[in-house]
Enzyme design. Structure first.
Site, PDB file in Angstrom:
ATOM      1  N   ARG A  92       0.786  -1.229   0.000  1.00  0.00           N
ATOM      2  CA  ARG A  92       0.000   0.000   0.000  1.00  0.00           C
ATOM      3  C   ARG A  92       0.819   1.281   0.000  1.00  0.00           C
ATOM      4  NH1 ARG A  92      -3.214  -3.650   1.891  1.00  0.00           N
ATOM      5  NH2 ARG A  92      -1.268  -4.473   2.679  1.00  0.00           N
ATOM      6  N   THR A  93       1.788   1.330   0.902  1.00  0.00           N
ATOM      7  CA  THR A  93       2.523   2.593   1.031  1.00  0.00           C
ATOM      8  C   THR A  93       3.234   2.902  -0.285  1.00  0.00           C
ATOM      9  OG1 THR A  93       2.780   2.125   3.368  1.00  0.00           O
ATOM     10  CG2 THR A  93       4.165   3.869   2.476  1.00  0.00           C
ATOM     11  N   LYS A 121      27.615  -4.275  -4.154  1.00  0.00           N
ATOM     12  CA  LYS A 121      29.067  -4.110  -4.335  1.00  0.00           C
ATOM     13  C   LYS A 121      29.726  -3.577  -3.072  1.00  0.00           C
ATOM     14  CE  LYS A 121      28.229  -2.646  -9.107  1.00  0.00           C
ATOM     15  NZ  LYS A 121      28.337  -1.486  -9.994  1.00  0.00           N
ATOM     16  N   ARG A 142      11.432   3.738   2.758  1.00  0.00           N
ATOM     17  CA  ARG A 142      11.013   2.757   3.766  1.00  0.00           C
ATOM     18  C   ARG A 142      12.243   1.933   4.102  1.00  0.00           C
ATOM     19  NH1 ARG A 142       5.803  -1.057   4.412  1.00  0.00           N
ATOM     20  NH2 ARG A 142       4.993   0.993   4.943  1.00  0.00           N
ATOM     21  N   HIS A 175       5.714   5.792  11.360  1.00  0.00           N
ATOM     22  CA  HIS A 175       5.130   5.738  10.019  1.00  0.00           C
ATOM     23  C   HIS A 175       4.256   6.992   9.897  1.00  0.00           C
ATOM     24  CE1 HIS A 175       3.739   4.246   6.305  1.00  0.00           C
ATOM     25  NE2 HIS A 175       3.305   3.057   6.650  1.00  0.00           N
TER      26      HIS A 175
HETATM   27  C1  NCD Z   1       1.778  -1.022   8.055  1.00  0.00           C
HETATM   28  C2  NCD Z   1       3.280  -0.880   8.120  1.00  0.00           C
HETATM   29  O1  NCD Z   1       3.987  -1.168   7.159  1.00  0.00           O
HETATM   30  O2  NCD Z   1       3.717  -0.467   9.179  1.00  0.00           O
HETATM   31  N1  NCD Z   1       1.318  -1.155   6.744  1.00  0.00           N
HETATM   32  C3  NCD Z   1       1.126  -0.027   6.002  1.00  0.00           C
HETATM   33  O3  NCD Z   1       2.033   0.730   5.747  1.00  0.00           O
HETATM   34  N2  NCD Z   1      -0.121   0.229   5.610  1.00  0.00           N
HETATM   35  C4  NCD Z   1       1.224  -2.005   8.997  1.00  0.00           C
HETATM   36  C5  NCD Z   1       1.767  -3.398   9.014  1.00  0.00           C
HETATM   37  O4  NCD Z   1       2.632  -3.775   8.247  1.00  0.00           O
HETATM   38  O5  NCD Z   1       1.257  -4.161   9.844  1.00  0.00           O
END
Ligand code: NCD
Length: 360
Positions: A92-93, A121, A142, A175
């Site tokens: 999703r993100t 490398k 991320r 997050h």
């Molecule tokens: C969450 C995350 O990655 O922290 N997912 C997201 O970004 N919607 C929640 C999760 O992974 O449980």
């Protein structure tokens, strides 16, 4: 190359000291000409900002409905480029950021794991990031390490030409963009019953390692008389840093392992999954806690306006039969993420006024 080289470790003087400064004392460092360009943790958001972002997300949503509006949006940032650097799994993100960039007409590049970049490398993480900065205007990250996105912003802000950085999930820590879309979802759901003020919110599941509930908890300082209920098994209790923050800001919270007793009283239930990927002993870890699941029987117990949220992905925490109930808002919440991320990016690049002008 059969075996990857070990990643080079570089020593950046000043970083440790900077990282240890309390978050609220370094907010200015992430501004450029008075505007937030690095979005790293939830403590950066005040109520005015949250309200503005929600309004902007709704404006973008409305504009995108028509071909003319969508065309206008897609011209706003057609001169900008973004890099999505996602070295932890994401559905999703990643996709919502990607589509948010598309909505605004940005060009994007992506890396979705360290196995296909020069980190194989042995290139350091910092040099990798500097490389992105040579090509793009925005880096969305991320990463499994809590401070990595902040370190990126710290490094890049030492250059004359700033590159914006957004944290799309920093290990089990934060997050912040999920917290933005969660607030947007809560505010929209409560728009006919007075918004967030005075609401009771239950957070359920792995509160210890779930970064979404941590980031969302920080935002509660922006609302009046909110009460939080942390519902978790003993091993997954909310950590002390969040609890100290809530105490300092006089936000009421309760901790319990009795989900059933909390359900009938709250205005929102925020479900989460067990974050087994952070376990030190995954084989020994219990994954399923039926007492902390939301089932269709519970639908008759909760209030008629009580919404059920989940950042997703879900495992067994919410029965699929719950999905049909109008109070189950997690799929809407997911879609809200795209509008909110488009709002955030348009704010960072200062085209939010052009969007607002469409509604004057
Ligand atoms: C969450 C995350 O990655 O922290 N997912 C997201 O970004 N919607 C929640 C999760 O992974 O449980």
């Amino acid at each position: 190359m059969d075996k990857p080289n070990e990643v080079t470790v570089q020593n950046y003087k000043g970083w440790e000291e900077f990282y240890n400064i309390e978050k609220s004392n370094k907010l200015d460092f992430f501004l450029y000409n008075g505007r937030m360009i690095d979005v790293l943790f939830s403590q950066q958001f005040d109520r005015q900002f949250l309200n503005n972002m929600s309004q902007l997300a709704t404006q973008i949503r409305r504009m995108a409905l028509t071909k003319m509006g969508a065309r206008k949006l897609s011209g706003l940032l057609s001169h900008k480029r973004a890099m999505l650097y996602f070295v932890q799994p994401s559905t999703r993100t990643f996709i919502s950021f990607l589509n948010a960039c598309h909505i605004l007409g940005m060009k994007i590049s992506e890396i979705r794991g360290t196995t296909t970049s020069s980190e194989v490398k042995g290139e350091s993480q910092e040099d990798t990031i500097r490389t992105f900065a040579s090509y793009v205007d925005l880096i969305i990250i991320r990463h499994p390490e809590a401070g990595f996105a902040e370190k990126t912003a710290w490094l890049l802000n030492q250059n004359k030409q700033p590159v914006a950085v957004i944290n799309g999930g920093s290990g089990p820590d934060q997050h912040p963009t999920q917290a933005l879309l969660d607030i947007y979802t809560l505010e929209r759901s409560f728009r006919n019953i007075g918004g967030m003020d005075g609401k009771k919110i239950a957070m359920v599941g792995d509160l210890k390692r779930g970064r979404t509930v941590r980031s969302l908890s920080y935002l509660m300082r922006n609302y009046k008389d909110v009460t939080l209920y942390f519902v978790a098994p003993e091993v997954f209790h909310m950590k002390d840093d969040i609890k100290s923050f809530l105490k300092k800001h006089e936000i009421e919270f309760h901790e319990t392992d009795d989900f059933a007793s909390v359900m009938p009283h709250v205005d929102a239930i925020y479900m989460t999954r067990i974050q087994k990927e952070y376990s030190e002993a995954p084989a020994q870890e219990t994954e399923i806690y039926p007492e902390f699941h939301f089932t269709k029987e519970h639908l008759s117990v909760i209030q008629s306006h009580c919404i059920i949220m989940h950042p997703l992905p879900r495992r067994y925490e919410i029965e699929v039969e719950v999905d049909k109930d109008p109070r189950a808002v997690y799929w809407k919440q997911e879609r809200n993420g795209m509008w909110m991320r488009a709002a955030l990016i348009s704010y960072i690049f200062g085209v939010d006024d052009e969007i607002a002008a469409e509604f004057q």
